[in-house]
Motif scaffolding. Structure first.
Motif, PDB file in Angstrom:
ATOM      1  N   ARG A 200      31.684  42.593  67.889  1.00 46.05           N
ATOM      2  CA  ARG A 200      30.656  42.121  66.960  1.00 46.05           C
ATOM      3  C   ARG A 200      30.225  43.201  65.987  1.00 46.05           C
ATOM      4  NH1 ARG A 200      30.472  36.617  67.444  1.00 46.05           N
ATOM      5  NH2 ARG A 200      30.764  36.019  69.615  1.00 46.05           N
TER       6      ARG A 200
ATOM      7  N   ARG B 150      38.220  41.996  60.504  1.00 53.16           N
ATOM      8  CA  ARG B 150      37.364  42.028  59.310  1.00 53.16           C
ATOM      9  C   ARG B 150      36.697  43.396  59.151  1.00 53.16           C
ATOM     10  NH1 ARG B 150      36.331  36.933  61.564  1.00 53.16           N
ATOM     11  NH2 ARG B 150      37.133  35.271  60.249  1.00 53.16           N
TER      12      ARG B 150
ATOM     13  N   GLN C 162      29.143  47.043  66.576  1.00 54.74           N
ATOM     14  CA  GLN C 162      29.738  47.602  67.795  1.00 54.74           C
ATOM     15  C   GLN C 162      30.937  48.468  67.427  1.00 54.74           C
ATOM     16  OE1 GLN C 162      30.579  44.140  70.195  1.00 54.74           O
ATOM     17  NE2 GLN C 162      28.525  44.153  71.070  1.00 54.74           N
TER      18      GLN C 162
ATOM     19  N   ILE D 129      24.429  38.484  68.352  1.00 56.70           N
ATOM     20  CA  ILE D 129      25.241  37.972  69.460  1.00 56.70           C
ATOM     21  C   ILE D 129      25.711  39.125  70.338  1.00 56.70           C
ATOM     22  CG2 ILE D 129      27.361  36.732  70.079  1.00 56.70           C
ATOM     23  CD1 ILE D 129      26.987  35.223  67.345  1.00 56.70           C
ATOM     24  N   GLY D 130      26.087  40.226  69.688  1.00 57.95           N
ATOM     25  CA  GLY D 130      26.462  41.416  70.443  1.00 57.95           C
ATOM     26  C   GLY D 130      25.322  41.889  71.340  1.00 57.95           C
TER      27      GLY D 130
ATOM     28  N   ASP E 127      34.430  30.305  62.291  1.00 61.64           N
ATOM     29  CA  ASP E 127      35.560  31.196  62.461  1.00 61.64           C
ATOM     30  C   ASP E 127      35.081  32.635  62.637  1.00 61.64           C
ATOM     31  OD1 ASP E 127      38.319  31.787  62.505  1.00 61.64           O
ATOM     32  OD2 ASP E 127      38.133  32.555  60.456  1.00 61.64           O
ATOM     33  N   ILE E 128      34.075  33.027  61.867  1.00 60.32           N
ATOM     34  CA  ILE E 128      33.583  34.403  61.957  1.00 60.32           C
ATOM     35  C   ILE E 128      32.829  34.625  63.268  1.00 60.32           C
ATOM     36  CG2 ILE E 128      32.015  36.113  60.938  1.00 60.32           C
ATOM     37  CD1 ILE E 128      32.658  34.903  58.204  1.00 60.32           C
ATOM     38  N   LEU E 129      31.996  33.675  63.662  1.00 61.90           N
ATOM     39  CA  LEU E 129      31.105  33.933  64.801  1.00 61.90           C
ATOM     40  C   LEU E 129      31.684  33.503  66.151  1.00 61.90           C
ATOM     41  CD1 LEU E 129      27.650  33.101  63.210  1.00 61.90           C
ATOM     42  CD2 LEU E 129      28.659  35.336  63.658  1.00 61.90           C
ATOM     43  N   SER E 130      32.649  32.641  66.133  1.00 59.87           N
ATOM     44  CA  SER E 130      33.227  32.063  67.355  1.00 59.87           C
ATOM     45  C   SER E 130      32.199  31.807  68.464  1.00 59.87           C
ATOM     46  CB  SER E 130      34.430  32.869  67.871  1.00 59.87           C
ATOM     47  OG  SER E 130      34.129  34.223  68.035  1.00 59.87           O
ATOM     48  N   VAL E 131      31.224  30.988  68.106  1.00 62.90           N
ATOM     49  CA  VAL E 131      30.220  30.491  69.048  1.00 62.90           C
ATOM     50  C   VAL E 131      30.143  28.981  68.797  1.00 62.90           C
ATOM     51  CG1 VAL E 131      27.718  30.400  69.453  1.00 62.90           C
ATOM     52  CG2 VAL E 131      28.851  32.605  69.226  1.00 62.90           C
TER      53      VAL E 131
ATOM     54  N   ASP F  60      26.032  37.890  63.927  1.00 61.80           N
ATOM     55  CA  ASP F  60      27.083  38.497  64.722  1.00 61.80           C
ATOM     56  C   ASP F  60      26.537  39.690  65.502  1.00 61.80           C
ATOM     57  OD1 ASP F  60      30.032  38.298  65.111  1.00 61.80           O
ATOM     58  OD2 ASP F  60      29.907  40.402  64.539  1.00 61.80           O
TER      59      ASP F  60
END
Ligand SMILES: Nc1ncnc2c1ncn2[C@@H]1O[C@H](COP(=O)(O)OP(=O)(O)OP(=O)(O)O)[C@@H](O)[C@H]1O
Ligand SMILES: [Mg+2]
Lengths: 219, 271
Positions: free
Chosen positions: A121, A158, A124, B156-157, B199-203, B153
């Motif tokens: 993420r 990315r 990180q 989420i981490g 697609d970016i967050l995959s949640v 994002d």
């Protein structure tokens, strides 16, 4: 390719030399990604911050800093690690330096491959100086993966991928979908602007041919 | 078993407080006992969105430092007796929010309610961490734009690292709520598409709330949109999201661009 600057102490003298050189060849640093090598110097955190500010004021785009405590750098900068013992997932320091935002997951291992089966993420940093990193998932914008060996990403890259961090020129980077901010192998870099548009969104591999960072699509 | 939800985002102004109030109301409207808790100390907002600002006497900090008991601080909604608010303090300092105190209050809430929904402050600082600390479920609110998605994002981490659940080796249940989605702007590529965000967050996606005047009107009325205008598009989207939270599988309807719809109707009539 990135350009390495290795400042000398006292900084003031070095900066005026730099200014003189910029004057002789105007535009020399324009758009050029620069790595700052501080590994020969012993510096305190404020010295580094001050130097970075000075360079920023000259519109010199520093993309990475070598030879300092990675915790001193803001999220926009890549620490370029030398060598180390264990793999770690660390959180970039926050601006105010408060401790509660740090994520540290030590994955002590004797293996030469670190497998991460979750997305990396934003904010990180996955670092594994003693070998390869395999990521089953994507690497977000603002995230960073640093391996002593090769990097394999089964997802979209990315953020930044830095392979061969200890200087291994045989290291490679593979990813299923390239949207990277930066790729580096053994200290040779390409940033977004230097990646050919036709490679974007493609599965690619990157490797070194002599002193050139090569990239191609995977067939 | 009580379920604790944190509504979080990283970026400010994306619709966390709106979502806390509206999901809370939607769940309470099905007869379940709900408490919504405002963790945004110093910038309390949830009481306004619930139309309870004039009824706040004690707040979360009072309960934490022992100057009030939980039942004294809880405000029962005037319209819905299953809906309760634990307000934040507008005057106190954020540092009054202690880790131990929050743990105690959450435990007490868990004994009384089916759902406890925590409205997180923006950012990734202490307040946001405390709000997520005891959650079983996270609703991550994102607007379809790059900066919001990137901050989500990041959050989420943190959910995977800083929550009690994660520290105990478990997995916090994560759901993505895309809010303020404007289909016309998305069609013009002025906003990210739903697919891009996923697609970016995959949640997994729990709902898409359209950008809507109704939401603004509801917050001015101090009444969540599922109560003030239950047939409106945003209310239906929030009702569906609430049902998905309870584990029901509800087909996802993505707001469509209105002009397309008119175009179709028009085309048919002309033919
Ligand atoms: N679906 C929507 N359509 C239109 N306006 C909306 C929608 N959702 C939220 N808003 C408006 O956006 C503004 C911000 O919403 P809200 O206060 O819920 O965000 P927040 O994430 O809690 O902000 P903060 O980070 O400051 O706590 C409010 O004015 C709200 O009415
Ligand atoms: Mg809010």
């Amino acid at each position: 390719m990135a350009f390495v600057l290795a400042p000398d102490i006292p900084f003031d003298d070095w900066l005026s030399e730099l200014d003189a050189q910029s004057k002789r060849s105007p535009g020399f640093f324009t758009g050029r990604p620069v790595i700052l090598d501080l590994s020969r110097l012993t510096l305190a955190k404020p010295d580094v911050a001050g130097l970075l500010a000075q360079l920023q004021a000259r519109s010199i785009r520093i993309i990475g800093v070598e030879g300092v405590d990675p915790c001193w750098l803001g999220p926009g900068l890549a620490p370029i690690p030398r060598s180390g013992g264990t793999a770690s997932v660390i959180e970039f320091p926050k601006d105010d330096g408060a401790p509660e935002g740090d994520i540290t997951t030590n994955t002590e291992t004797d293996e030469t491959n670190l497998l991460i089966d979750w997305p990396v993420r934003s904010g990180q940093c996955v670092s594994f100086p003693q070998g390869d990193i395999t990521i089953v998932g994507s690497v977000a914008s603002g995230a960073e993966v640093v391996a002593g060996g090769s990097i394999h990403i089964y997802g979209t890259l990315r953020g930044r991928a830095i392979a061969g961090s200890g200087g291994d020129k045989r290291a490679r980077i593979f990813c299923r979908n390239l949207e990277a901010e930066l790729l580096a192998i053994a200290g040779l870099y390409r940033t977004v602007e230097e990646i050919e548009p036709h490679l974007r969104g493609q599965p690619i591999q990157a490797w070194l041919d002599g002193n050139v960072l090569m990239m191609s699509t995977q067939d | 078993m009580a379920k604790v939800i944190v509504v979080t985002s990283g970026k400010g102004g994306v619709g966390k407080t709106t979502t806390t109030a509206t999901l809370g109301a939607a769940l309470a409207q099905t007869g379940q006992n709900v408490a919504v808790v405002d963790f945004d100390v110093g910038l309390r907002n949830l009481d306004l969105m619930m139309g309870a600002e004039r009824r706040v006497v004690y707040d979360l900090i009072n309960v934490i430092n022992g100057s009030a008991k939980l039942p004294q601080a809880l405000i029962r909604d005037k319209r819905l007796e299953t809906l309760h608010l634990l307000p934040a303090s507008q005057t106190r300092d954020k540092s009054a929010l202690t880790e131990k105190g929050v743990a105690r209050v959450m435990k007490e809430l868990e004994e009384q309610f089916d759902w406890i929904i925590c409205d997180s402050p923006a950012g990734i600082e202490r307040g946001a961490i405390l709000a997520m600390r005891h959650a079983d479920i996270a609703v991550i609110v994102t607007n379809p734009e790059i900066s919001s998605v990137r901050d989500s994002d990041r959050i989420i981490g943190m959910l995977d690292a800083k929550t009690q659940k994660a520290e105990d080796g478990g997995d916090i249940e994560k759901h993505l709520l895309i809010s303020r989605y404007d289909p016309a702007r998305s069609a013009r590529n002025e906003m990210l598409s739903i697919d891009d965000v996923l697609d970016i967050l995959s949640v997994p996606l729990i709902g898409v709330i359209p950008e809507s005047e109704e939401v603004l009107r509801a917050s001015n009325l101090g009444s969540p949109v599922t109560m003030s205008n239950p047939d409106s598009a945003p209310a239906r989207a929030y009702f569906d999201a609430a049902r998905r939270l309870t584990g029901e599988s509800v087909p996802m309807s993505i707001p469509e661009e209105r002009r397309n719809l008119f175009g179709k109707l028009f085309g048919r009539r002309a033919a």
